[in-house]
Design an enzyme around this catalytic site. Sequence first.
Site, PDB file in Angstrom:
ATOM      1  N   GLY A  52      26.066  35.126  24.648  1.00 51.16           N
ATOM      2  CA  GLY A  52      24.848  34.495  24.183  1.00 51.16           C
ATOM      3  C   GLY A  52      24.899  34.087  22.732  1.00 51.16           C
ATOM      4  O   GLY A  52      24.399  33.023  22.356  1.00 51.16           O
ATOM      5  N   GLU A 109      39.839  28.151  22.794  1.00 47.05           N
ATOM      6  CA  GLU A 109      40.363  28.721  24.034  1.00 47.05           C
ATOM      7  C   GLU A 109      39.473  28.315  25.204  1.00 47.05           C
ATOM      8  O   GLU A 109      39.919  27.772  26.200  1.00 47.05           O
ATOM      9  CB  GLU A 109      40.398  30.240  23.888  1.00 47.05           C
ATOM     10  CG  GLU A 109      40.602  31.028  25.144  1.00 47.05           C
ATOM     11  CD  GLU A 109      40.510  32.517  24.854  1.00 47.05           C
ATOM     12  OE1 GLU A 109      41.406  33.013  24.164  1.00 47.05           O
ATOM     13  OE2 GLU A 109      39.553  33.163  25.310  1.00 47.05           O
TER      14      GLU A 109
END
Length: 451
Positions: free
Chosen positions: A227, A249
Amino acid sequence: MNYIKEYQNKLMTADDAARTVKNGDFVMYPHFAIKTPLLDEALAMRKMELEDVKINFVTLTYMPEVIKADPEGEVFIFRDGSFSAATRGFCKMGIPIVAIPSLYHEAGRNYEIEQLKHDVLFLAVTPMDDKGYFNLGPSSSYIVDMIKERGGIGRSMKIFVEVNAKLPRVPGDNHVHISQVDGIIEGEPEDMMAIPKIPPTAVDKKIAEHIMSEMVDGACLQLGIGGMPNYVGSMLADSDFKDLGCHTEMFVDAYMDLYNAGKLTNKRKNIDVGKSVFTFAMGSRKLYEFLSNNLEVECRSVSYTNNPFIIAQNHNVFSICSCIAVDMMGNVSSESVGYKQISATGGQWDYHYASMHSNGGKGFVCMPSTKKDHKGNVTSNIVPSLPVGTQISVACNTTNYVVTEYGAVNIKGLSMWERVESLVSIAHPDFREEILQAAAKAGIWRRSNKR
């Protein structure tokens, strides 16, 4: 060349492919939110015929049929390169799944080691194009490294592809040629699994505000999962910052939101200018649609995206990741509590290290100052020492910024007592004295050190 004849010659059933798996084989499943349901089901059906078959996953997002068929792990040995919420849930059910410690950028090279060479690779792919290539969708990871003939792996490993007409075709080096494929299974069209956004907590929002105070125009972003990193993306989308870049990534919805807000241009990157580069994506169906045939993104091998010396060629690399706990010397754990596996190093070390070698770069590891157990007991996430068996994700001599809701401190280059004082300043007030007392007892802090 016309590859239709070769395609027809290699067409087979999932049962045919599964029958090639032998006792003791290593089998690699697709990574993250991508599945091969027919191949998975066919292999599960062979439980009574096989022994000691090792199956590798990476960040499980569903329950495979092989796990349903063998929850005790009597025949199939389950390994996960990065524990997910699903993996943790399976472990709580008593399903034996073991972790594979690794730096993500080295994962492909790891499978050159003789005892780790895989025998079978299951892949989900798009339909073949007119050049004979199948696209792997939004997940290159280290599968591409395994496919390549480096170390002879590509020549010795059987590759079976399950065609999914609904898999998004994403630009990059995430493909496999029909000449490298041993068998083709025509699967049912199936949407990729959508991963819901994790809503930020009040603490996440405070942490994000501290990071925003360090942000600069042209920052090249690596946002981790959760979050808080996504909320940073939302704040940037609503900010005045401009010409942000993406070399990451994991590609998440926050990057799409930044692009749609005109903030993500990749203009100031030093490499892959104009491109958002990543090695896998997980998020909403809207995100997968955004990536499909989008020439402004590239899904690349993790040996490229996570190589610190490649990442650091970009200026102002900002790596923003979550962690579990930090000890008073600055050692960061993001993957276990004692011997209890929670997650994995993933690319956290890769990007944290790279950010320090990027001109203007900064690496942030973030966490709430406290946690609450199932009994309601509250403990500090900044601790005198980590529990025995805890895996260190970022060692103290590498750690840059540590962030809680109480602030952000840069501990790089600080002495032990300076680190203690910096970390205590962002610990929850209820635990600060306890940490100082532990540091004093250890001989690395004394009150006379205070300025």
